[in-house]
Design a protein around this motif. Structure first.
Motif, PDB file in Angstrom:
ATOM      1  N   GLY A 162      34.634  -5.118   5.705  1.00  0.00           N
ATOM      2  CA  GLY A 162      34.886  -4.246   6.829  1.00  0.00           C
ATOM      3  C   GLY A 162      33.954  -3.164   6.788  1.00  0.00           C
ATOM      4  N   LEU A 163      32.706  -3.130   6.163  1.00  0.00           N
ATOM      5  CA  LEU A 163      31.795  -2.098   5.981  1.00  0.00           C
ATOM      6  C   LEU A 163      30.677  -2.027   7.224  1.00  0.00           C
ATOM      7  N   HIS A 164      30.767  -0.997   7.807  1.00  0.00           N
ATOM      8  CA  HIS A 164      29.829  -1.175   9.152  1.00  0.00           C
ATOM      9  C   HIS A 164      28.830   0.217   9.157  1.00  0.00           C
ATOM     10  N   ASN A 165      28.760   0.976   8.144  1.00  0.00           N
ATOM     11  CA  ASN A 165      28.125   2.041   7.836  1.00  0.00           C
ATOM     12  C   ASN A 165      26.951   1.934   6.832  1.00  0.00           C
ATOM     13  N   LEU A 166      26.644   0.453   6.694  1.00  0.00           N
ATOM     14  CA  LEU A 166      25.482   0.081   5.818  1.00  0.00           C
ATOM     15  C   LEU A 166      24.002   0.335   6.308  1.00  0.00           C
ATOM     16  N   ILE A 167      23.037   0.715   5.630  1.00  0.00           N
ATOM     17  CA  ILE A 167      21.614   0.705   5.984  1.00  0.00           C
ATOM     18  C   ILE A 167      20.915  -0.392   5.373  1.00  0.00           C
ATOM     19  N   TRP A 168      20.261  -1.337   6.227  1.00  0.00           N
ATOM     20  CA  TRP A 168      19.708  -2.484   5.359  1.00  0.00           C
ATOM     21  C   TRP A 168      18.299  -2.059   5.325  1.00  0.00           C
ATOM     22  N   VAL A 169      17.895  -2.270   4.131  1.00  0.00           N
ATOM     23  CA  VAL A 169      16.629  -2.215   3.445  1.00  0.00           C
ATOM     24  C   VAL A 169      15.722  -3.448   3.119  1.00  0.00           C
ATOM     25  N   TRP A 170      14.838  -3.620   3.855  1.00  0.00           N
ATOM     26  CA  TRP A 170      13.969  -5.004   3.558  1.00  0.00           C
ATOM     27  C   TRP A 170      12.736  -4.596   2.454  1.00  0.00           C
ATOM     28  N   ASN A 171      12.711  -5.338   1.236  1.00  0.00           N
ATOM     29  CA  ASN A 171      11.837  -5.116   0.309  1.00  0.00           C
ATOM     30  C   ASN A 171      10.927  -6.360   0.266  1.00  0.00           C
ATOM     31  N   GLY A 172       9.871  -6.336   1.012  1.00  0.00           N
ATOM     32  CA  GLY A 172       8.968  -7.646   0.793  1.00  0.00           C
ATOM     33  C   GLY A 172       7.547  -7.334   1.027  1.00  0.00           C
ATOM     34  N   GLN A 173       6.948  -8.027   0.195  1.00  0.00           N
ATOM     35  CA  GLN A 173       5.595  -7.831  -0.339  1.00  0.00           C
ATOM     36  C   GLN A 173       4.681  -8.629   0.772  1.00  0.00           C
ATOM     37  N   VAL A 214      16.886  -5.357   9.975  1.00  0.00           N
ATOM     38  CA  VAL A 214      16.316  -4.397   9.236  1.00  0.00           C
ATOM     39  C   VAL A 214      16.205  -2.810   9.666  1.00  0.00           C
ATOM     40  N   ASP A 215      16.801  -1.888   8.713  1.00  0.00           N
ATOM     41  CA  ASP A 215      16.674  -0.445   9.365  1.00  0.00           C
ATOM     42  C   ASP A 215      15.390   0.257   8.400  1.00  0.00           C
ATOM     43  N   ILE A 216      15.198  -0.206   7.403  1.00  0.00           N
ATOM     44  CA  ILE A 216      14.120   0.532   6.828  1.00  0.00           C
ATOM     45  C   ILE A 216      13.294  -0.748   6.015  1.00  0.00           C
ATOM     46  N   VAL A 217      11.873  -0.366   6.003  1.00  0.00           N
ATOM     47  CA  VAL A 217      10.987  -1.394   5.311  1.00  0.00           C
ATOM     48  C   VAL A 217      10.624  -0.739   3.884  1.00  0.00           C
ATOM     49  N   SER A 218      10.388  -1.588   3.028  1.00  0.00           N
ATOM     50  CA  SER A 218       9.976  -0.938   1.707  1.00  0.00           C
ATOM     51  C   SER A 218       8.965  -1.932   0.967  1.00  0.00           C
ATOM     52  N   HIS A 219       8.440  -1.453  -0.110  1.00  0.00           N
ATOM     53  CA  HIS A 219       7.267  -2.099  -0.735  1.00  0.00           C
ATOM     54  C   HIS A 219       7.197  -1.491  -2.192  1.00  0.00           C
ATOM     55  N   ASP A 220       7.112  -2.409  -3.221  1.00  0.00           N
ATOM     56  CA  ASP A 220       6.801  -2.146  -4.539  1.00  0.00           C
ATOM     57  C   ASP A 220       5.686  -1.859  -4.953  1.00  0.00           C
ATOM     58  N   ILE A 221       4.950  -0.996  -5.863  1.00  0.00           N
ATOM     59  CA  ILE A 221       3.503  -0.805  -6.075  1.00  0.00           C
ATOM     60  C   ILE A 221       3.478  -0.360  -7.563  1.00  0.00           C
ATOM     61  N   TYR A 222       2.996  -1.631  -8.262  1.00  0.00           N
ATOM     62  CA  TYR A 222       2.981  -1.466  -9.732  1.00  0.00           C
ATOM     63  C   TYR A 222       1.272  -1.407  -9.893  1.00  0.00           C
ATOM     64  N   ASP A 223       0.681  -0.494  -9.702  1.00  0.00           N
ATOM     65  CA  ASP A 223      -0.895  -0.480  -9.780  1.00  0.00           C
ATOM     66  C   ASP A 223      -1.337  -0.051 -10.903  1.00  0.00           C
ATOM     67  N   ASN A 224      -2.299  -1.011 -11.253  1.00  0.00           N
ATOM     68  CA  ASN A 224      -2.797  -0.659 -12.822  1.00  0.00           C
ATOM     69  C   ASN A 224      -4.184  -0.119 -12.509  1.00  0.00           C
ATOM     70  N   THR A 225      -4.631   0.221 -11.322  1.00  0.00           N
ATOM     71  CA  THR A 225      -6.029   0.563 -11.055  1.00  0.00           C
ATOM     72  C   THR A 225      -6.210   2.218 -10.741  1.00  0.00           C
ATOM     73  N   ASP A 226      -4.888   2.908 -10.496  1.00  0.00           N
ATOM     74  CA  ASP A 226      -4.997   4.092 -10.037  1.00  0.00           C
ATOM     75  C   ASP A 226      -5.817   5.118 -10.829  1.00  0.00           C
ATOM     76  N   ASN A 227      -5.739   4.721 -12.300  1.00  0.00           N
ATOM     77  CA  ASN A 227      -6.329   5.817 -13.034  1.00  0.00           C
ATOM     78  C   ASN A 227      -5.907   7.420 -12.774  1.00  0.00           C
ATOM     79  N   LYS A 228      -4.707   7.537 -12.687  1.00  0.00           N
ATOM     80  CA  LYS A 228      -4.199   8.894 -12.355  1.00  0.00           C
ATOM     81  C   LYS A 228      -4.733   9.671 -11.484  1.00  0.00           C
ATOM     82  N   THR A 229      -5.280   8.994 -10.314  1.00  0.00           N
ATOM     83  CA  THR A 229      -5.730   9.715  -8.898  1.00  0.00           C
ATOM     84  C   THR A 229      -4.665  10.018  -8.173  1.00  0.00           C
TER      85      THR A 229
END
Length: 140
Positions: free
Chosen positions: A10-21, A32-47
């Motif tokens: 009976g939960l009706h106050n959920l926020i649905w996050v799609w995490n797709g690459q 979907v309420d929010i779209v999201s992405h994962d980033i594990y960047d090995n090339t940023d070099n602390k910029t």
């Protein structure tokens, strides 16, 4: 998951996050309420870039405009670069440590280590006026 949470519990106050690459996997604006992405960047070099190309990819997945989150990351984008490039991530979440007390140089210590984010950068980010931390959230 939807059926169990909504119909059984009976939960009706959920926020649905799609995490797709891949935008081809986007299930639709109606679920979907929010779209999201994962980033594990090995090339940023602390910029500490805003990750604008990934943000733009995530923004373009839904037909209707949705908030966009950086659901998992290694490098924390610089809030000044986010503002300058208008890559308005709703939130970011630095992945947890994998090597325990292995020290600041371990690439598996995403949060306590300095392999990805220096302590100076973390101080800048978490004290930036555009970043809301738990202690600055209003009481609900």
């Amino acid at each position: 998951m939807f059926d169990r949470l909504v119909h059984k519990h009976g939960l009706h106050n959920l926020i649905w996050v799609w995490n797709g690459q891949d935008p081809a996997w986007y299930p639709g604006d109606d679920v979907v309420d929010i779209v999201s992405h994962d980033i594990y960047d090995n090339t940023d070099n602390k910029t500490y870039g805003s990750q604008l190309p990934t943000y733009q990819q995530a923004v373009s997945a839904p037909k209707k405009r949705k908030p966009v989150a950086l659901s998992e990351n290694s490098y924390i984008p610089d809030p000044d670069k986010i503002a300058a490039e208008k890559a308005w991530w709703l939130w970011f979440m630095v992945w947890n440590d994998g090597d325990g007390p292995a020290g600041v140089t371990s690439p598996n210590n995403f949060w306590t280590g300095e392999y990805y984010n220096t302590n100076a950068h973390k101080q800048k980010v978490y004290n930036h006026p555009n970043v809301i931390t738990l202690d600055r959230l209003p009481r609900f």
